[in-house]
Design an enzyme around this catalytic site. Sequence first.
Site, PDB file in Angstrom:
ATOM      1  N   ARG A  42     162.219  56.771 -37.471  1.00  0.00           N
ATOM      2  CA  ARG A  42     162.013  55.388 -37.006  1.00  0.00           C
ATOM      3  C   ARG A  42     163.181  54.882 -36.166  1.00  0.00           C
ATOM      4  O   ARG A  42     164.332  55.246 -36.383  1.00  0.00           O
ATOM      5  CB  ARG A  42     161.744  54.484 -38.222  1.00  0.00           C
ATOM      6  CG  ARG A  42     160.426  54.918 -38.865  1.00  0.00           C
ATOM      7  CD  ARG A  42     159.994  54.044 -39.977  1.00  0.00           C
ATOM      8  NE  ARG A  42     159.642  52.711 -39.514  1.00  0.00           N
ATOM      9  CZ  ARG A  42     159.345  51.714 -40.335  1.00  0.00           C
ATOM     10  NH1 ARG A  42     159.375  51.912 -41.650  1.00  0.00           N
ATOM     11  NH2 ARG A  42     159.023  50.539 -39.862  1.00  0.00           N
TER      12      ARG A  42
ATOM     13  N   ASP B 191     151.765  43.777 -40.729  1.00  0.00           N
ATOM     14  CA  ASP B 191     151.563  44.845 -41.722  1.00  0.00           C
ATOM     15  C   ASP B 191     150.110  44.973 -42.171  1.00  0.00           C
ATOM     16  O   ASP B 191     149.777  45.882 -42.935  1.00  0.00           O
ATOM     17  CB  ASP B 191     152.438  44.580 -42.951  1.00  0.00           C
ATOM     18  CG  ASP B 191     153.919  44.784 -42.635  1.00  0.00           C
ATOM     19  OD1 ASP B 191     154.231  45.472 -41.645  1.00  0.00           O
ATOM     20  OD2 ASP B 191     154.758  44.240 -43.378  1.00  0.00           O
TER      21      ASP B 191
ATOM     22  N   ARG C 102     150.016  51.889 -46.473  1.00  0.00           N
ATOM     23  CA  ARG C 102     148.988  50.904 -46.103  1.00  0.00           C
ATOM     24  C   ARG C 102     147.745  51.581 -45.509  1.00  0.00           C
ATOM     25  O   ARG C 102     146.635  51.069 -45.619  1.00  0.00           O
ATOM     26  CB  ARG C 102     149.572  49.875 -45.142  1.00  0.00           C
ATOM     27  CG  ARG C 102     150.736  49.093 -45.775  1.00  0.00           C
ATOM     28  CD  ARG C 102     151.004  47.786 -45.077  1.00  0.00           C
ATOM     29  NE  ARG C 102     152.344  47.300 -45.355  1.00  0.00           N
ATOM     30  CZ  ARG C 102     152.702  46.655 -46.464  1.00  0.00           C
ATOM     31  NH1 ARG C 102     151.831  46.437 -47.425  1.00  0.00           N
ATOM     32  NH2 ARG C 102     153.959  46.245 -46.613  1.00  0.00           N
TER      33      ARG C 102
END
Length: 438
Positions: free
Chosen positions: A124, A317, A389
């Site tokens: 990231r 998100d 998620r």
Amino acid sequence: MTVDYIASGGGPLQGEFRVPGDKSISHRAIIFGSLAEGTTEVSGFLDGLDCLATRDAFRAMGVTIEGPEAGRLRIHGVGLAGLQAPDRPLDLGNSGTSMRLLAGLLCAQRFDTTLVGDASLSRRPMRRVMEPLTRMGAVIHGTDAGTPPLSIVGGQRLRGIHHVSAVASAQVKSALLLAGLYAEGETCVEEPAPSRDHTERMLESLGYPLQRGPLSVSLHGGGRLAAGQLQVPADLSSAAFFLVGASLVTGSELRLREVGINPTRTGVIDILRAMGADITIEQPRMFGAEPVADLRVRAAPLHGVVIPEALVPLAIDEFPALFVAAACAEGETLLTGAAELRVKESDRIQVMADGLNALGVFAEPRPDGLRIRGGVIQGGTVDSHGDHRIAMAFAMAALRARGPIRILNCGNVETSFPGFAALAAQAGMQLSVVPGNA
Ligand code: S3P
């Protein structure tokens, strides 16, 4: 060992419960509780792997933290100058929030630190915090690609800067504010659109003065933080899966208690309502500086929408769950202005498009978004790529699928939503957790 989910419909979803504590606020409770003077008591803390990584990092820097036990923590704050050098690299697991916020805090300490993470976190982008922190006087080294591990050289004198951020990012903003607590003069962060403001609310509630504008925040270094009581709301980002799931199955009705409804987070409610969802906000009240409410959701027919770009940072998100809602809606949904989704725990645009395509749904990725045509969802196998998620979003897709969906690599659900499978089953889903092969 990894785990997979096998989700095979079920529903309607019914009942009343509280999803686990807010991840963003739980991280900040540890950080600011540790830096405060005195004992901070926290309730509703998220006992998930990401927040435990933050807790363990502060324990490694000499802070005594008791708990969590039933969501309760006691943090014996050491004050802004009281952290001690850890005797090993700080392992932040899957948690981007921990890495970026700690980069800001640790570049201002007297000692050196190294921050490491898992395979996903190690991909990231960190330049977005390294570059402005370096302008403040920090010395931070990452890989040539600007990714972790980060080695931070302590003992620098920091100066406040005025940073105009290219992205609406609460992690960047919070990293700079944390460094700013130690910097000479004023540190100001300006954003292109509002990002979540939990850092600002918690700093103010612990007595630290801030100046806030609609798109900017600034503070002066050299102040102090006082210990306090912090009540963590249930996480709207976790509730979002149930808002979508209950919307999809006729006869569903859920009441989700004590959910955070901070206006910098509620884009998911606005987008779902625009799609036709039946969500009501009941008994709005405050948990300290953070607004909460009980959310009631009933099944409703959904239709596709063009998602306003202004809502993107306020729902950043929740797009995996929203993409599943779009796949089950009548007509087309278009998301643009969301390139940030490509640098989350996975590339959420590509991974969701691949998964939806594998289930027979038309989903066309774009550099900054996704076009989805609602339709029939087939059973099949999808890969979550270790993204919590994505795993939970596809579990909800199974509520409308023609056959079982096997979701690969779901172990990281523990980072944000421990107990998800059990709660989903309790609400009426058919979800089993099986050993994975990965
Ligand atoms: C977070 C900020 C957001 C969000 C993340 C948590 C935070 O990231 O996606 O899950 O707690 O500050 P960005 O700051 O990269 O937008």
